[in-house]
Design an enzyme around this catalytic site. Structure first.
Site, PDB file in Angstrom:
ATOM      1  CD  GLU A   1      -5.514   7.883  11.046  1.00 56.81           C
ATOM      2  OE1 GLU A   1      -5.902   7.581  10.719  1.00 56.81           O
ATOM      3  OE2 GLU A   1      -4.023   7.283  10.772  1.00 56.81           O
TER       4      GLU A   1
ATOM      5  CB  THR B   1     -14.831   5.352   6.413  1.00 56.40           C
ATOM      6  OG1 THR B   1     -13.630   4.512   6.342  1.00 56.40           O
ATOM      7  CG2 THR B   1     -14.114   6.437   5.988  1.00 56.40           C
TER       8      THR B   1
ATOM      9  CE1 TYR C   1      -3.568   1.953   0.537  1.00 62.52           C
ATOM     10  CE2 TYR C   1      -2.989   3.554   2.658  1.00 62.52           C
ATOM     11  CZ  TYR C   1      -3.248   3.197   1.367  1.00 62.52           C
ATOM     12  OH  TYR C   1      -4.453   3.985   1.305  1.00 62.52           O
TER      13      TYR C   1
END
Length: 264
Positions: free
Chosen positions: A188, A191, A156
C-alpha cells in the site's frame, strides 16, 4: 552514500505518471544521482519530464511508446541504444490494477497480461544485447497482489505473479553474463492513483483508515520516496551480489504476524 549511478543509462518504463507517482518519483531520484534516464511511456508527459531534466543539466531521453506493441518497444530500444551506445539498467515499472476479473472477456484478460507482464519481457528482450555488454541489471516493480490475491483482478494478479517468476527465471538465465535480476514488491503506497481511487468510494475515508490500520510498521502507507530509495540501491553496484530476490518495501504488510494488529 554515492551509489555510483552517475552517467548510467537507465531504461525506465511507466515513468511518465503524474507528479508523486511511483514512476515519476523513481525517475527524479535517478536524476538526483546523475543517472541518464531513458523514459518509455505512452503518455506524452514523458517529454515534459525529459525537458525538465535536461534543464537541470542531466541528459534524458523520452520514447513515446505503447509497451503492449512489440514493434514500438523494439523501435524504442533501438532508438535508445543508438543514442547512447549502452544500456546499464532496465527498470520495469508498468502496472495498472485494472480490475479484470473472472467476468471479463478473454480479450480483456489478455490485454491485462500484455500491459502488466508481457511489456516487461519485451523491454528486457530488446535491451539484452546491451545489458550483456555492460553487465547491467534488471529491476521489476511487483505487487503484493501476486502473493496475497485481492479479488476481482485476475489479470493483474496473474501478471504480477508472472513478473516474479520472470525475475527468478532471468536471474538464472543471465547469471553467466553477470546480469542481476531482482524485484521490488509494493503493498500500500500513497500515490495520485490511490488518492483518485479512494475518492471514488462512498465511504473512502473509512476505507482508507481500515487499510492503514492493517500496515504493521507505524500504521502508515509506504511513500513513493521510500520505494524509490530501495530501487536505486538495488540497481546500484552497492547491491552487487544481490540477484533473484523479491525485496518487500511494504511496512511488513505481507509477512508480519496479524497479531500485531490486535487492538489493546
Amino acid at each position: 552514500m554515492d551509489l555510483h549511478l552517475k552517467d548510467k543509462v537507465v531504461v525506465i518504463s511507466g515513468a511518465a505518471g503524474k507528479f508523486g507517482s511511483i514512476g515519476e518519483t523513481i525517475l527524479m531520484r535517478l536524476v538526483d544521482e546523475g543517472a541518464i534516464p531513458a523514459i518509455i511511456d505512452r503518455n506524452e508527459r514523458g517529454a515534459v519530464y525529459a525537458e525538465e531534466i535536461r534543464n537541470k543539466g542531466v541528459d534524458a531521453h523520452f520514447c513515446q511508446t505503447d509497451v503492449t506493441d512489440p514493434e514500438q518497444v523494439e523501435n524504442a530500444m533501438n532508438e535508445i541504444s543508438k543514442k547512447y551506445g549502452r544500456i546499464d539498467v532496465v527498470l520495469n515499472n508498468v502496472g495498472v490494477n485494472d480490475g479484470v476479473g473472472l467476468e471479463a472477456s478473454y480479450e480483456e484478460f489478455m490485454n491485462s497480461l500484455k500491459l502488466n507482464m508481457v511489456s516487461y519481457f519485451l523491454i528486457v528482450k530488446h535491451a539484452l544485447p546491451y545489458l550483456k555488454k555492460s553487465k547491467g541489471n534488471i529491476l521489476n516493480i511487483g505487487s503484493k497482489v501476486a502473493l496475497t490475491g485481492q479479488g476481482r483482478t485476475s489479470g493483474y494478479a496473474a501478471s504480477k505473479g508472472g513478473v516474479l517468476a520472470l525475475t527468478r527465471e532471468w536471474a538464472v538465465d543471465l547469471v553467466t553474463y553477470g546480469i542481476r535480476s531482482n524485484a521490488i514488491i509494493i503493498a500500500e503506497s500513497w500515490t495520485p492513483s490511490y488518492d483518485t481511487w479512494i475518492k471514488t468510494l462512498p465511504d473512502g475515508d473509512k476505507k482508507l483508515k481500515s487499510i492503514v490500520e492493517k500496515i504493521p510498521l507505524e500504521n502508515r502507507m509506504t511513500s513513493p520516496e521510500e520505494i524509490a530509495n530501495v530501487c536505486l540501491f538495488t540497481i546500484s553496484d552497492r547491491s552487487s551480489h544481490t540477484t533473484g530476490q523479491f525485496i518487500f518495501v511494504d511496512g511488513g504488510y505481507v509477512h508480519l504476524d496479524r497479531a500485531l494488529l490486535t487492538e489493546n
